[in-house]
Scaffold this motif. Structure first.
Motif, PDB file in Angstrom:
ATOM      1  N   LYS A   7       2.157  11.993   4.029  1.00 44.89           N
ATOM      2  CA  LYS A   7       2.772  13.217   4.546  1.00 44.89           C
ATOM      3  C   LYS A   7       4.259  13.262   4.231  1.00 44.89           C
ATOM      4  O   LYS A   7       4.791  14.314   3.862  1.00 44.89           O
ATOM      5  CB  LYS A   7       2.550  13.317   6.056  1.00 44.89           C
ATOM      6  CG  LYS A   7       1.124  13.640   6.439  1.00 44.89           C
ATOM      7  CD  LYS A   7       0.971  13.674   7.952  1.00 44.89           C
ATOM      8  CE  LYS A   7      -0.440  14.005   8.373  1.00 44.89           C
ATOM      9  NZ  LYS A   7      -0.579  13.977   9.856  1.00 44.89           N
ATOM     10  N   LEU A   8       4.934  12.129   4.375  1.00 41.54           N
ATOM     11  CA  LEU A   8       6.360  12.045   4.090  1.00 41.54           C
ATOM     12  C   LEU A   8       6.664  12.441   2.645  1.00 41.54           C
ATOM     13  O   LEU A   8       7.722  13.003   2.352  1.00 41.54           O
ATOM     14  CB  LEU A   8       6.853  10.619   4.370  1.00 41.54           C
ATOM     15  CG  LEU A   8       8.338  10.350   4.222  1.00 41.54           C
ATOM     16  CD1 LEU A   8       9.141  11.135   5.262  1.00 41.54           C
ATOM     17  CD2 LEU A   8       8.611   8.857   4.380  1.00 41.54           C
ATOM     18  N   HIS A   9       5.712  12.167   1.757  1.00 43.15           N
ATOM     19  CA  HIS A   9       5.899  12.466   0.329  1.00 43.15           C
ATOM     20  C   HIS A   9       5.104  13.687  -0.126  1.00 43.15           C
ATOM     21  O   HIS A   9       4.887  13.875  -1.334  1.00 43.15           O
ATOM     22  CB  HIS A   9       5.546  11.224  -0.499  1.00 43.15           C
ATOM     23  CG  HIS A   9       6.501  10.096  -0.254  1.00 43.15           C
ATOM     24  ND1 HIS A   9       7.718  10.007  -0.873  1.00 43.15           N
ATOM     25  CD2 HIS A   9       6.442   9.040   0.588  1.00 43.15           C
ATOM     26  CE1 HIS A   9       8.354   8.936  -0.453  1.00 43.15           C
ATOM     27  NE2 HIS A   9       7.605   8.340   0.445  1.00 43.15           N
ATOM     28  N   ASP A  10       4.674  14.501   0.821  1.00 39.48           N
ATOM     29  CA  ASP A  10       3.982  15.769   0.532  1.00 39.48           C
ATOM     30  C   ASP A  10       2.752  15.610  -0.358  1.00 39.48           C
ATOM     31  O   ASP A  10       2.505  16.423  -1.246  1.00 39.48           O
ATOM     32  CB  ASP A  10       4.944  16.787  -0.088  1.00 39.48           C
ATOM     33  CG  ASP A  10       6.070  17.161   0.855  1.00 39.48           C
ATOM     34  OD1 ASP A  10       5.797  17.325   2.060  1.00 39.48           O
ATOM     35  OD2 ASP A  10       7.218  17.291   0.385  1.00 39.48           O
ATOM     36  N   LYS A  11       1.985  14.548  -0.134  1.00 37.76           N
ATOM     37  CA  LYS A  11       0.751  14.334  -0.892  1.00 37.76           C
ATOM     38  C   LYS A  11      -0.377  15.125  -0.239  1.00 37.76           C
ATOM     39  O   LYS A  11      -0.505  15.119   0.988  1.00 37.76           O
ATOM     40  CB  LYS A  11       0.364  12.851  -0.911  1.00 37.76           C
ATOM     41  CG  LYS A  11       1.432  11.918  -1.410  1.00 37.76           C
ATOM     42  CD  LYS A  11       1.699  12.077  -2.868  1.00 37.76           C
ATOM     43  CE  LYS A  11       2.768  11.094  -3.332  1.00 37.76           C
ATOM     44  NZ  LYS A  11       3.020  11.194  -4.737  1.00 37.76           N
ATOM     45  N   ASP A  63       0.827  -1.210   0.000  1.00 38.60           N
ATOM     46  CA  ASP A  63       0.000   0.000   0.000  1.00 38.60           C
ATOM     47  C   ASP A  63       0.860   1.258   0.000  1.00 38.60           C
ATOM     48  O   ASP A  63       0.531   2.250  -0.666  1.00 38.60           O
ATOM     49  CB  ASP A  63      -0.943   0.012   1.206  1.00 38.60           C
ATOM     50  CG  ASP A  63      -2.020  -1.054   1.132  1.00 38.60           C
ATOM     51  OD1 ASP A  63      -2.217  -1.627   0.040  1.00 38.60           O
ATOM     52  OD2 ASP A  63      -2.655  -1.316   2.169  1.00 38.60           O
ATOM     53  N   ALA A  64       1.978   1.229   0.738  1.00 37.94           N
ATOM     54  CA  ALA A  64       2.866   2.395   0.786  1.00 37.94           C
ATOM     55  C   ALA A  64       3.387   2.741  -0.608  1.00 37.94           C
ATOM     56  O   ALA A  64       3.506   3.918  -0.959  1.00 37.94           O
ATOM     57  CB  ALA A  64       4.025   2.146   1.749  1.00 37.94           C
ATOM     58  N   GLU A  65       3.670   1.718  -1.421  1.00 41.48           N
ATOM     59  CA  GLU A  65       4.118   1.974  -2.799  1.00 41.48           C
ATOM     60  C   GLU A  65       3.019   2.663  -3.603  1.00 41.48           C
ATOM     61  O   GLU A  65       3.280   3.555  -4.408  1.00 41.48           O
ATOM     62  CB  GLU A  65       4.546   0.675  -3.475  1.00 41.48           C
ATOM     63  CG  GLU A  65       5.780   0.044  -2.877  1.00 41.48           C
ATOM     64  CD  GLU A  65       7.012   0.941  -2.980  1.00 41.48           C
ATOM     65  OE1 GLU A  65       7.168   1.659  -3.986  1.00 41.48           O
ATOM     66  OE2 GLU A  65       7.826   0.916  -2.045  1.00 41.48           O
ATOM     67  N   LEU A  66       1.776   2.239  -3.372  1.00 38.66           N
ATOM     68  CA  LEU A  66       0.654   2.848  -4.094  1.00 38.66           C
ATOM     69  C   LEU A  66       0.418   4.287  -3.631  1.00 38.66           C
ATOM     70  O   LEU A  66       0.081   5.158  -4.442  1.00 38.66           O
ATOM     71  CB  LEU A  66      -0.604   2.005  -3.898  1.00 38.66           C
ATOM     72  CG  LEU A  66      -0.515   0.583  -4.463  1.00 38.66           C
ATOM     73  CD1 LEU A  66      -1.751  -0.219  -4.075  1.00 38.66           C
ATOM     74  CD2 LEU A  66      -0.321   0.604  -5.967  1.00 38.66           C
ATOM     75  N   VAL A  67       0.599   4.552  -2.339  1.00 40.79           N
ATOM     76  CA  VAL A  67       0.479   5.923  -1.832  1.00 40.79           C
ATOM     77  C   VAL A  67       1.528   6.805  -2.507  1.00 40.79           C
ATOM     78  O   VAL A  67       1.229   7.922  -2.949  1.00 40.79           O
ATOM     79  CB  VAL A  67       0.627   5.979  -0.295  1.00 40.79           C
ATOM     80  CG1 VAL A  67       0.718   7.420   0.197  1.00 40.79           C
ATOM     81  CG2 VAL A  67      -0.530   5.261   0.388  1.00 40.79           C
ATOM     82  N   ARG A  68       2.754   6.303  -2.620  1.00 40.82           N
ATOM     83  CA  ARG A  68       3.823   7.076  -3.271  1.00 40.82           C
ATOM     84  C   ARG A  68       3.478   7.389  -4.725  1.00 40.82           C
ATOM     85  O   ARG A  68       3.812   8.451  -5.237  1.00 40.82           O
ATOM     86  CB  ARG A  68       5.143   6.314  -3.204  1.00 40.82           C
ATOM     87  CG  ARG A  68       5.772   6.288  -1.849  1.00 40.82           C
ATOM     88  CD  ARG A  68       7.129   5.553  -1.893  1.00 40.82           C
ATOM     89  NE  ARG A  68       7.535   5.189  -0.557  1.00 40.82           N
ATOM     90  CZ  ARG A  68       7.314   4.003   0.016  1.00 40.82           C
ATOM     91  NH1 ARG A  68       6.703   3.049  -0.638  1.00 40.82           N
ATOM     92  NH2 ARG A  68       7.718   3.776   1.250  1.00 40.82           N
ATOM     93  N   ALA A  69       2.814   6.464  -5.394  1.00 41.47           N
ATOM     94  CA  ALA A  69       2.466   6.648  -6.807  1.00 41.47           C
ATOM     95  C   ALA A  69       1.284   7.594  -6.998  1.00 41.47           C
ATOM     96  O   ALA A  69       1.108   8.153  -8.083  1.00 41.47           O
ATOM     97  CB  ALA A  69       2.143   5.297  -7.440  1.00 41.47           C
ATOM     98  N   ALA A  70       0.490   7.783  -5.971  1.00 42.53           N
ATOM     99  CA  ALA A  70      -0.716   8.605  -6.078  1.00 42.53           C
ATOM    100  C   ALA A  70      -0.387  10.097  -6.065  1.00 42.53           C
ATOM    101  O   ALA A  70       0.664  10.507  -5.579  1.00 42.53           O
ATOM    102  CB  ALA A  70      -1.674   8.281  -4.929  1.00 42.53           C
ATOM    103  N   ASP A  71      -1.321  10.872  -6.593  1.00 45.30           N
ATOM    104  CA  ASP A  71      -1.192  12.333  -6.554  1.00 45.30           C
ATOM    105  C   ASP A  71      -1.756  12.904  -5.263  1.00 45.30           C
ATOM    106  O   ASP A  71      -1.365  13.995  -4.843  1.00 45.30           O
ATOM    107  CB  ASP A  71      -1.942  12.961  -7.739  1.00 45.30           C
ATOM    108  CG  ASP A  71      -1.350  12.546  -9.066  1.00 45.30           C
ATOM    109  OD1 ASP A  71      -0.142  12.780  -9.266  1.00 45.30           O
ATOM    110  OD2 ASP A  71      -2.087  11.972  -9.892  1.00 45.30           O
ATOM    111  N   ALA A  72      -2.700  12.180  -4.650  1.00 45.62           N
ATOM    112  CA  ALA A  72      -3.372  12.676  -3.451  1.00 45.62           C
ATOM    113  C   ALA A  72      -3.969  11.495  -2.692  1.00 45.62           C
ATOM    114  O   ALA A  72      -3.990  10.367  -3.190  1.00 45.62           O
ATOM    115  CB  ALA A  72      -4.464  13.674  -3.818  1.00 45.62           C
ATOM    116  N   MET A  73      -4.496  11.790  -1.501  1.00 41.64           N
ATOM    117  CA  MET A  73      -5.146  10.779  -0.672  1.00 41.64           C
ATOM    118  C   MET A  73      -6.503  11.305  -0.216  1.00 41.64           C
ATOM    119  O   MET A  73      -6.655  12.481   0.091  1.00 41.64           O
ATOM    120  CB  MET A  73      -4.300  10.473   0.563  1.00 41.64           C
ATOM    121  CG  MET A  73      -4.952   9.511   1.544  1.00 41.64           C
ATOM    122  SD  MET A  73      -3.922   9.212   3.007  1.00 41.64           S
ATOM    123  CE  MET A  73      -2.773   8.020   2.305  1.00 41.64           C
TER     124      MET A  73
END
Length: 160
Positions: free
Chosen positions: A109-113, A79-89
């Motif tokens: 948050k770590l990836h400024d999404k 899931d963390a990989e998918l969060v990184r790939a996303a533009d937003a949450m």
């Protein structure tokens, strides 16, 4: 069929919300259905949703049989990989009580999404995303895009 393009036309939104439930399997099912409803809404609004609830629906025990804690870690790492790939949450109701959601939110948050809780705020955000990607804020198409649609009546007949 949609037009093939190398352009980004839909922002990718990761759906974060509770999966596991203290109510047992019926609670898990309710959480999956809530995430499914959010997925459908996002699709209809012009987003490309990532729904981890549907990715791993009812897979408990199939990845690491006998190790439910380790299995949750496998799911959350993916899931963390998918969060990184996303533009937003987009956070669903109940995220505050979900250890998995809290982990996903920290990754975002770590990836400024950007993180959203309400449909009206994410609906407003898509217009800005489209403008940032040189797309019409309402249609999601480039101004120079040509969209070809098949005529349901068939090809035009020549009068000659």
């Amino acid at each position: 069929m949609p037009r093939l393009t190398t352009d980004r036309l839909r922002p990718i939104v990761y759906i974060s919300g509770p999966y596991r439930s203290s109510k047992g399997e019926s609670g898990v099912w309710d959480n999956i259905m809530a995430a499914r409803e959010a997925t459908a809404w996002l699709l209809a609004e012009g987003f490309a949703p990532i729904c981890p609830h549907l990715n791993t629906m009812l897979m408990g025990g199939s990845i690491l049989p006998g190790d439910p804690v380790g299995e949750v870690d496998v799911f959350l790492e993916a899931d963390a990989e998918l969060v990184r790939a996303a533009d937003a949450m987009w956070r669903l109701i109940g995220w505050q009580q979900s250890a998995g959601s809290l982990y996903e939110i920290e990754v975002a948050k770590l990836h400024d999404k950007p993180i959203f809780d309400y449909y009206f705020s994410i609906r407003r955000w898509i217009k800005h995303w489209r403008l940032d990607h040189d797309l019409d804020p309402h249609t999601g198409l480039r101004a120079d895009s040509v969209v070809l649609r098949a005529d349901p009546a068939g090809p035009a007949q020549s009068a000659a």
